[in-house]
Scaffold this motif. Structure first.
Motif, PDB file in Angstrom:
ATOM      1  N   PRO A   1     -21.915  34.431 -55.553  1.00  0.00           N
ATOM      2  CA  PRO A   1     -21.644  33.033 -55.188  1.00  0.00           C
ATOM      3  C   PRO A   1     -21.026  32.949 -53.794  1.00  0.00           C
ATOM      4  CG  PRO A   1     -19.931  33.826 -56.635  1.00  0.00           C
ATOM      5  CD  PRO A   1     -20.936  34.940 -56.502  1.00  0.00           C
ATOM      6  N   TYR A   2     -21.213  31.794 -53.168  1.00  0.00           N
ATOM      7  CA  TYR A   2     -20.646  31.555 -51.844  1.00  0.00           C
ATOM      8  C   TYR A   2     -20.304  30.081 -51.741  1.00  0.00           C
ATOM      9  CZ  TYR A   2     -20.372  30.854 -46.805  1.00  0.00           C
ATOM     10  OH  TYR A   2     -19.948  30.503 -45.555  1.00  0.00           O
ATOM     11  N   THR A   3     -19.103  29.779 -51.246  1.00  0.00           N
ATOM     12  CA  THR A   3     -18.719  28.390 -50.972  1.00  0.00           C
ATOM     13  C   THR A   3     -18.102  28.335 -49.580  1.00  0.00           C
ATOM     14  OG1 THR A   3     -16.524  28.643 -51.952  1.00  0.00           O
ATOM     15  CG2 THR A   3     -18.265  27.826 -53.389  1.00  0.00           C
ATOM     16  N   MET A   4     -18.338  27.206 -48.905  1.00  0.00           N
ATOM     17  CA  MET A   4     -17.783  26.995 -47.570  1.00  0.00           C
ATOM     18  C   MET A   4     -17.385  25.537 -47.455  1.00  0.00           C
ATOM     19  SD  MET A   4     -17.066  28.091 -44.574  1.00  0.00           S
ATOM     20  CE  MET A   4     -16.986  27.729 -42.869  1.00  0.00           C
ATOM     21  N   GLN A   5     -16.132  25.302 -47.050  1.00  0.00           N
ATOM     22  CA  GLN A   5     -15.653  23.951 -46.794  1.00  0.00           C
ATOM     23  C   GLN A   5     -15.076  23.939 -45.386  1.00  0.00           C
ATOM     24  OE1 GLN A   5     -12.480  22.510 -49.304  1.00  0.00           O
ATOM     25  NE2 GLN A   5     -12.999  20.399 -48.855  1.00  0.00           N
ATOM     26  N   LYS A   6     -15.703  23.151 -44.517  1.00  0.00           N
ATOM     27  CA  LYS A   6     -15.255  23.087 -43.130  1.00  0.00           C
ATOM     28  C   LYS A   6     -14.240  21.973 -42.967  1.00  0.00           C
ATOM     29  CE  LYS A   6     -17.456  24.337 -39.653  1.00  0.00           C
ATOM     30  NZ  LYS A   6     -17.225  25.628 -39.044  1.00  0.00           N
ATOM     31  N   ARG A   7     -13.011  22.341 -42.726  1.00  0.00           N
ATOM     32  CA  ARG A   7     -11.897  21.442 -42.404  1.00  0.00           C
ATOM     33  C   ARG A   7     -11.820  20.209 -43.289  1.00  0.00           C
ATOM     34  NH1 ARG A   7     -11.977  22.371 -36.037  1.00  0.00           N
ATOM     35  NH2 ARG A   7     -11.331  24.531 -36.186  1.00  0.00           N
ATOM     36  N   GLY A   8     -11.812  20.428 -44.584  1.00  0.00           N
ATOM     37  CA  GLY A   8     -11.642  19.335 -45.521  1.00  0.00           C
ATOM     38  C   GLY A   8     -12.897  18.526 -45.770  1.00  0.00           C
TER      39      GLY A   8
ATOM     40  N   ARG B   1     -22.274  25.009 -51.430  1.00  0.00           N
ATOM     41  CA  ARG B   1     -22.300  26.046 -52.469  1.00  0.00           C
ATOM     42  C   ARG B   1     -23.673  26.709 -52.508  1.00  0.00           C
ATOM     43  NH1 ARG B   1     -17.864  24.635 -55.845  1.00  0.00           N
ATOM     44  NH2 ARG B   1     -17.345  22.448 -55.624  1.00  0.00           N
ATOM     45  N   ARG B   2     -23.651  28.040 -52.642  1.00  0.00           N
ATOM     46  CA  ARG B   2     -24.884  28.809 -52.809  1.00  0.00           C
ATOM     47  C   ARG B   2     -24.634  29.879 -53.859  1.00  0.00           C
ATOM     48  NH1 ARG B   2     -25.122  29.018 -47.058  1.00  0.00           N
ATOM     49  NH2 ARG B   2     -24.388  31.143 -47.125  1.00  0.00           N
ATOM     50  N   ASN B   3     -25.702  30.259 -54.553  1.00  0.00           N
ATOM     51  CA  ASN B   3     -25.609  31.341 -55.516  1.00  0.00           C
ATOM     52  C   ASN B   3     -26.887  32.167 -55.433  1.00  0.00           C
ATOM     53  OD1 ASN B   3     -24.316  32.839 -57.538  1.00  0.00           O
ATOM     54  ND2 ASN B   3     -25.492  31.816 -59.126  1.00  0.00           N
TER      55      ASN B   3
ATOM     56  N   SER C   1     -35.581  41.413 -60.994  1.00  0.00           N
ATOM     57  CA  SER C   1     -35.887  40.224 -60.200  1.00  0.00           C
ATOM     58  C   SER C   1     -34.631  39.795 -59.450  1.00  0.00           C
ATOM     59  CB  SER C   1     -36.393  39.086 -61.087  1.00  0.00           C
ATOM     60  OG  SER C   1     -35.384  38.680 -61.984  1.00  0.00           O
ATOM     61  N   PHE C   2     -34.833  38.938 -58.460  1.00  0.00           N
ATOM     62  CA  PHE C   2     -33.719  38.427 -57.676  1.00  0.00           C
ATOM     63  C   PHE C   2     -34.121  37.088 -57.095  1.00  0.00           C
ATOM     64  CE2 PHE C   2     -36.206  41.502 -55.315  1.00  0.00           C
ATOM     65  CZ  PHE C   2     -36.605  40.801 -54.199  1.00  0.00           C
ATOM     66  N   GLY C   3     -33.142  36.268 -56.795  1.00  0.00           N
ATOM     67  CA  GLY C   3     -33.424  34.952 -56.215  1.00  0.00           C
ATOM     68  C   GLY C   3     -32.221  34.051 -56.331  1.00  0.00           C
ATOM     69  N   GLY C   4     -32.369  32.872 -55.787  1.00  0.00           N
ATOM     70  CA  GLY C   4     -31.278  31.907 -55.832  1.00  0.00           C
ATOM     71  C   GLY C   4     -31.495  30.801 -54.815  1.00  0.00           C
ATOM     72  N   ASP C   5     -30.421  30.224 -54.383  1.00  0.00           N
ATOM     73  CA  ASP C   5     -30.468  29.143 -53.403  1.00  0.00           C
ATOM     74  C   ASP C   5     -30.982  29.684 -52.062  1.00  0.00           C
ATOM     75  OD1 ASP C   5     -29.398  27.396 -55.285  1.00  0.00           O
ATOM     76  OD2 ASP C   5     -27.348  27.924 -54.740  1.00  0.00           O
ATOM     77  N   PRO C   6     -31.589  28.807 -51.247  1.00  0.00           N
ATOM     78  CA  PRO C   6     -32.067  29.258 -49.930  1.00  0.00           C
ATOM     79  C   PRO C   6     -30.920  29.820 -49.086  1.00  0.00           C
ATOM     80  CG  PRO C   6     -32.844  27.030 -50.416  1.00  0.00           C
ATOM     81  CD  PRO C   6     -31.879  27.397 -51.485  1.00  0.00           C
ATOM     82  N   LEU C   7     -31.184  30.934 -48.432  1.00  0.00           N
ATOM     83  CA  LEU C   7     -30.169  31.602 -47.617  1.00  0.00           C
ATOM     84  C   LEU C   7     -30.412  31.326 -46.140  1.00  0.00           C
ATOM     85  CD1 LEU C   7     -30.158  35.058 -49.433  1.00  0.00           C
ATOM     86  CD2 LEU C   7     -28.524  33.204 -49.696  1.00  0.00           C
ATOM     87  N   PRO C   8     -29.359  31.232 -45.346  1.00  0.00           N
ATOM     88  CA  PRO C   8     -29.535  31.049 -43.901  1.00  0.00           C
ATOM     89  C   PRO C   8     -29.842  32.386 -43.230  1.00  0.00           C
ATOM     90  CG  PRO C   8     -27.214  31.150 -44.424  1.00  0.00           C
ATOM     91  CD  PRO C   8     -27.950  31.210 -45.738  1.00  0.00           C
ATOM     92  N   SER C   9     -30.413  32.309 -42.042  1.00  0.00           N
ATOM     93  CA  SER C   9     -30.580  33.532 -41.254  1.00  0.00           C
ATOM     94  C   SER C   9     -29.221  33.891 -40.667  1.00  0.00           C
ATOM     95  CB  SER C   9     -31.603  33.312 -40.140  1.00  0.00           C
ATOM     96  OG  SER C   9     -31.085  32.398 -39.195  1.00  0.00           O
ATOM     97  N   GLU C  10     -29.125  35.084 -40.122  1.00  0.00           N
ATOM     98  CA  GLU C  10     -27.844  35.504 -39.534  1.00  0.00           C
ATOM     99  C   GLU C  10     -27.446  34.586 -38.384  1.00  0.00           C
ATOM    100  OE1 GLU C  10     -27.477  39.633 -38.526  1.00  0.00           O
ATOM    101  OE2 GLU C  10     -28.270  40.267 -40.468  1.00  0.00           O
TER     102      GLU C  10
END
Length: 169
Positions: free
Chosen positions: A112-119, A124-126, A138-147
């Motif tokens: 899991p990953y969560t990010m909240q920018k300054r309130g 959320r991603r998983n 198998s593997f998968g989940g929410d779309p991931l960003p590039s680096e």
């Protein structure tokens, strides 16, 4: 049956308080007893308003809100390295150790990953990796960003100077 009237005495015990003084003292006590409750209602109202109407509530300059990042940072490049049949050690090398492991589902790793920018709003991603016989099924989940997208969003990109700085002797 009639009860006798009690006369209140002043502190020096010479003269009794008048009825008017006693009534004023009682009303002052009632007001003072309600002040803490009134203050709590005001504070609760300010907090509720800041959650409901963030643009209309005052933004105090001394309140600094930090970026809150939690969980595993996964990118498209990392996920592209996953292949069915990889071992747990290989997945751990590519994606890192999973932040969430479940004893009841030992063949499932969640990232899991969560990010909240300054309130602001919470992103959320998983990402999930499933194993069968200690191999990736198998593997998968929410779309991931590039680096690059992730670095721009988080603000960790450091620009290199055009020329090296002058040497100090």
């Amino acid at each position: 049956m009639r009860y006798p009237k009690i006369k209140l005495q002043s502190m020096d015990h010479r003269e009794p308080f008048s009825a008017e003084t006693t009534q004023q003292f009682g009303s002052c006590l009632r007001i003072l007893a309600r002040l803490p409750l009134f203050g709590l209602v005001l504070l609760a109202g300010c907090n509720a308003m800041s959650n409901v109407l963030p643009n209309l509530t005052p933004n105090f300059a001394w309140v600094y809100r930090i970026d809150i990042q939690q969980g595993a940072v996964l990118t498209q490049e990392m996920a592209a390295q996953l292949k069915p049949g990889m071992t747990r050690e290989q997945v751990r090398f590519v994606l890192g150790s999973p932040p969430v492991t479940d004893v009841f589902h030992a063949d499932r790793w969640d990232y899991p990953y969560t990010m909240q920018k300054r309130g602001g709003e919470i992103e959320r991603r998983n990402y999930t990796v499933l194993f069968e016989s200690n191999r990736v099924k198998s593997f998968g989940g929410d779309p991931l960003p590039s680096e690059k997208e992730f670095d721009q969003k988080v603000g960790t990109t450091v620009e290199a100077p055009a020329s090296p700085p002058p040497r100090a002797f």
